[in-house]
Write a protein that holds these residues in place. Structure first.
Motif, mmCIF file in Angstrom:
data_model
loop_
_atom_site.group_PDB
_atom_site.id
_atom_site.type_symbol
_atom_site.label_atom_id
_atom_site.label_comp_id
_atom_site.label_asym_id
_atom_site.label_seq_id
_atom_site.Cartn_x
_atom_site.Cartn_y
_atom_site.Cartn_z
ATOM 1 N N PHE A 136 0.845 -1.178 0.023
ATOM 2 C CA PHE A 136 0.099 -0.191 -0.052
ATOM 3 C C PHE A 136 0.808 1.514 -0.048
ATOM 4 C CE2 PHE A 136 -2.424 -3.424 2.153
ATOM 5 C CZ PHE A 136 -3.627 -3.379 1.364
ATOM 6 N N GLY A 137 0.667 2.116 -0.883
ATOM 7 C CA GLY A 137 1.329 3.327 -1.100
ATOM 8 C C GLY A 137 0.672 4.615 -0.291
ATOM 9 N N ILE A 138 1.318 5.287 0.578
ATOM 10 C CA ILE A 138 0.693 6.308 1.330
ATOM 11 C C ILE A 138 1.544 7.658 0.683
ATOM 12 C CG2 ILE A 138 -0.243 5.191 2.940
ATOM 13 C CD1 ILE A 138 2.007 6.379 4.854
ATOM 14 N N ASP A 139 0.880 8.970 1.090
ATOM 15 C CA ASP A 139 1.495 10.117 0.685
ATOM 16 C C ASP A 139 2.677 10.411 1.697
ATOM 17 O OD1 ASP A 139 1.815 13.319 0.840
ATOM 18 O OD2 ASP A 139 1.118 12.688 -1.216
ATOM 19 N N TYR A 140 3.760 11.050 1.308
ATOM 20 C CA TYR A 140 4.743 11.466 2.081
ATOM 21 C C TYR A 140 4.498 12.551 3.258
ATOM 22 C CZ TYR A 140 8.804 9.634 -0.515
ATOM 23 O OH TYR A 140 9.594 8.605 -1.047
ATOM 24 N N VAL A 193 7.421 -0.343 6.600
ATOM 25 C CA VAL A 193 7.983 0.372 5.409
ATOM 26 C C VAL A 193 9.011 -0.223 4.507
ATOM 27 C CG1 VAL A 193 8.808 2.844 4.885
ATOM 28 C CG2 VAL A 193 7.060 2.624 6.798
ATOM 29 N N THR A 194 8.813 -0.316 3.436
ATOM 30 C CA THR A 194 9.652 -1.017 2.537
ATOM 31 C C THR A 194 10.405 -0.498 1.429
ATOM 32 O OG1 THR A 194 8.107 -2.240 1.403
ATOM 33 C CG2 THR A 194 8.585 -3.360 3.165
ATOM 34 N N ASN A 195 9.925 0.665 1.271
ATOM 35 C CA ASN A 195 10.327 1.417 -0.032
ATOM 36 C C ASN A 195 9.944 3.058 0.031
ATOM 37 O OD1 ASN A 195 11.579 1.775 -2.615
ATOM 38 N ND2 ASN A 195 9.345 1.954 -3.345
ATOM 39 N N LEU A 196 10.920 3.647 -0.379
ATOM 40 C CA LEU A 196 10.668 5.218 -0.312
ATOM 41 C C LEU A 196 10.412 5.600 -2.005
ATOM 42 C CD1 LEU A 196 12.802 6.919 2.408
ATOM 43 C CD2 LEU A 196 10.434 6.271 2.453
ATOM 44 N N GLY A 197 9.256 5.758 -2.619
ATOM 45 C CA GLY A 197 9.192 5.642 -3.855
ATOM 46 C C GLY A 197 9.200 6.997 -4.603
ATOM 47 N N ASP A 198 8.876 7.173 -5.592
ATOM 48 C CA ASP A 198 9.094 8.529 -6.299
ATOM 49 C C ASP A 198 8.035 9.577 -5.665
ATOM 50 O OD1 ASP A 198 11.234 7.822 -7.853
ATOM 51 O OD2 ASP A 198 10.220 7.257 -9.468
ATOM 52 N N SER A 199 6.847 8.929 -5.401
ATOM 53 C CA SER A 199 5.586 9.629 -5.147
ATOM 54 C C SER A 199 5.069 9.164 -4.064
ATOM 55 C CB SER A 199 4.561 9.816 -6.411
ATOM 56 O OG SER A 199 4.243 8.434 -6.670
ATOM 57 N N SER A 200 5.359 7.978 -3.368
ATOM 58 C CA SER A 200 4.707 7.480 -2.036
ATOM 59 C C SER A 200 5.748 6.667 -1.260
ATOM 60 C CB SER A 200 3.721 6.397 -2.836
ATOM 61 O OG SER A 200 4.385 5.096 -3.462
ATOM 62 N N TYR A 225 -0.617 9.111 -6.486
ATOM 63 C CA TYR A 225 -0.346 8.441 -7.848
ATOM 64 C C TYR A 225 0.388 9.398 -8.508
ATOM 65 C CZ TYR A 225 -4.182 11.898 -8.688
ATOM 66 O OH TYR A 225 -4.721 13.213 -8.559
ATOM 67 N N PRO A 226 1.251 8.970 -9.623
ATOM 68 C CA PRO A 226 2.349 9.864 -10.223
ATOM 69 C C PRO A 226 1.511 11.035 -10.897
ATOM 70 C CG PRO A 226 2.470 7.307 -10.483
ATOM 71 C CD PRO A 226 1.217 7.579 -9.868
ATOM 72 N N HIS A 227 2.208 12.197 -10.686
ATOM 73 C CA HIS A 227 1.681 13.343 -11.314
ATOM 74 C C HIS A 227 2.676 13.682 -12.487
ATOM 75 C CE1 HIS A 227 -0.220 13.459 -7.311
ATOM 76 N NE2 HIS A 227 -1.064 14.322 -7.902
ATOM 77 N N THR A 228 2.173 14.456 -13.466
ATOM 78 C CA THR A 228 2.779 14.812 -14.449
ATOM 79 C C THR A 228 3.078 16.502 -14.636
ATOM 80 O OG1 THR A 228 2.356 13.125 -15.828
ATOM 81 C CG2 THR A 228 3.196 15.051 -17.023
ATOM 82 N N VAL A 229 4.019 16.982 -14.214
ATOM 83 C CA VAL A 229 4.230 18.327 -14.441
ATOM 84 C C VAL A 229 4.615 18.993 -15.737
ATOM 85 C CG1 VAL A 229 5.227 20.476 -13.400
ATOM 86 C CG2 VAL A 229 4.756 18.398 -12.087
#
Length: 268
Positions: A178-182, A213-220, A258-262
């Motif tokens: 499960f991914g959560i916001d930073y 906690v197993t990973n610090l992803g790009d957006s989660s 979720y991934p954001h595009t800028v």
């Protein structure tokens, strides 16, 4: 006239022999099916004997009877059993080369029944093809996929492939991420997941549920959950836990990013 009579005299016995052969073949085919079904029923009725063995024994009986029927049919045409054995002995090499794939499947069938890497009713993956085993006979293994598609795997290919048996053990571990916001509290999110797991009667207490906690992803921030259950409950538990955690996150204000595009526009 004599030539015509001679032709009729020659054809008539052949027609009679052919009719007899067809009758014997039809009766033999029917008897083979009946005896095979009887053997399967009797063997499978014994609780101490695995159904895989019953189906395999029934398959052997059926093919043995059909072989005897073939010998009987040939004898109707004047080919004696001794002559047939001699012919088969002389043609053994040619038959072996022509049917080496079939003979390999036959040998592999005996190996599958002897070592039993999978049984009837088990969900397995054979060389990248997955399904529930519904039959194992002398030459092939028959499987059916969850969407009810029939798959036939030659026993030689099955025996020579990597076999993954998902039903071999009584229990399985369910892994979910499960991914959560930073900006969210990871400890609160883990407590929510753990509470949902402990509230479900299908989740075993030993081994106890595990959330880290197993990973610090790009957006989660990724939280991995590991829970144990009976193998039969695996998929339903996985799907329902995913829904319950999502609803609990929403109720507690935990966001799933979720991934954001800028998009950057350059002026000038």
């Amino acid at each position: 006239m004599e030539t015509a009579m001679e032709s009729v005299g020659w054809v008539a016995p052949l027609v009679i022999a052919a009719v007899k052969a067809l009758v014997v073949l039809a009766i033999g085919w029917t008897v083979a099916g009946m005896v095979s079904a009887f053997v399967r029923k009797k063997v499978n009725s014994r609780p101490e004997i695995d159904q895989t063995l019953g189906n395999f024994a029934a398959s052997i009986v059926r093919w043995v009877i059909l072989l005897l029927v073939l010998v009987a049919v040939l004898s109707i045409f004047g080919i004696e059993a001794t002559s047939l054995v001699a012919m088969m002995g002389a043609a053994t090499l040619a038959i072996g080369l022509a049917l080496q794939g079939t003979l390999s499947d036959l040998a592999a069938g005996f190996m599958l029944v002897l070592f039993r890497p999978y049984k009837l009713g088990q969900y397995v993956d054979i060389g990248g093809t997955a399904g529930t085993v519904v039959d194992i006979n002398l030459f092939v293994t028959e499987m059916v996929t969850p969407d009810n598609v029939q798959i036939i795997v030659p026993n030689g290919q099955a025996w020579g492939s990597i076999i993954t048996n998902y039903s071999h053990h009584d229990t399985r571990r369910v892994d979910m991420v499960f991914g959560i916001d930073y900006g969210d509290d990871a400890n609160v999110a883990m407590e929510i997941i753990l509470a949902e797991a402990q509230a479900d009667a299908r989740v075993k207490s030993d081994p106890e549920p595990w959330v880290k906690v197993t990973n610090l992803g790009d957006s989660s921030v990724d939280l991995t959950t590991r829970i144990w259950c009976n193998a039969a409950d695996y998929w339903n538990l996985k799907f329902e836990m995913t829904q319950k955690v999502k609803e609990a996150f929403d109720a507690k204000g935990i966001s799933i990013p979720y991934p954001h595009t800028v998009e950057i526009k350059k002026e000038g």
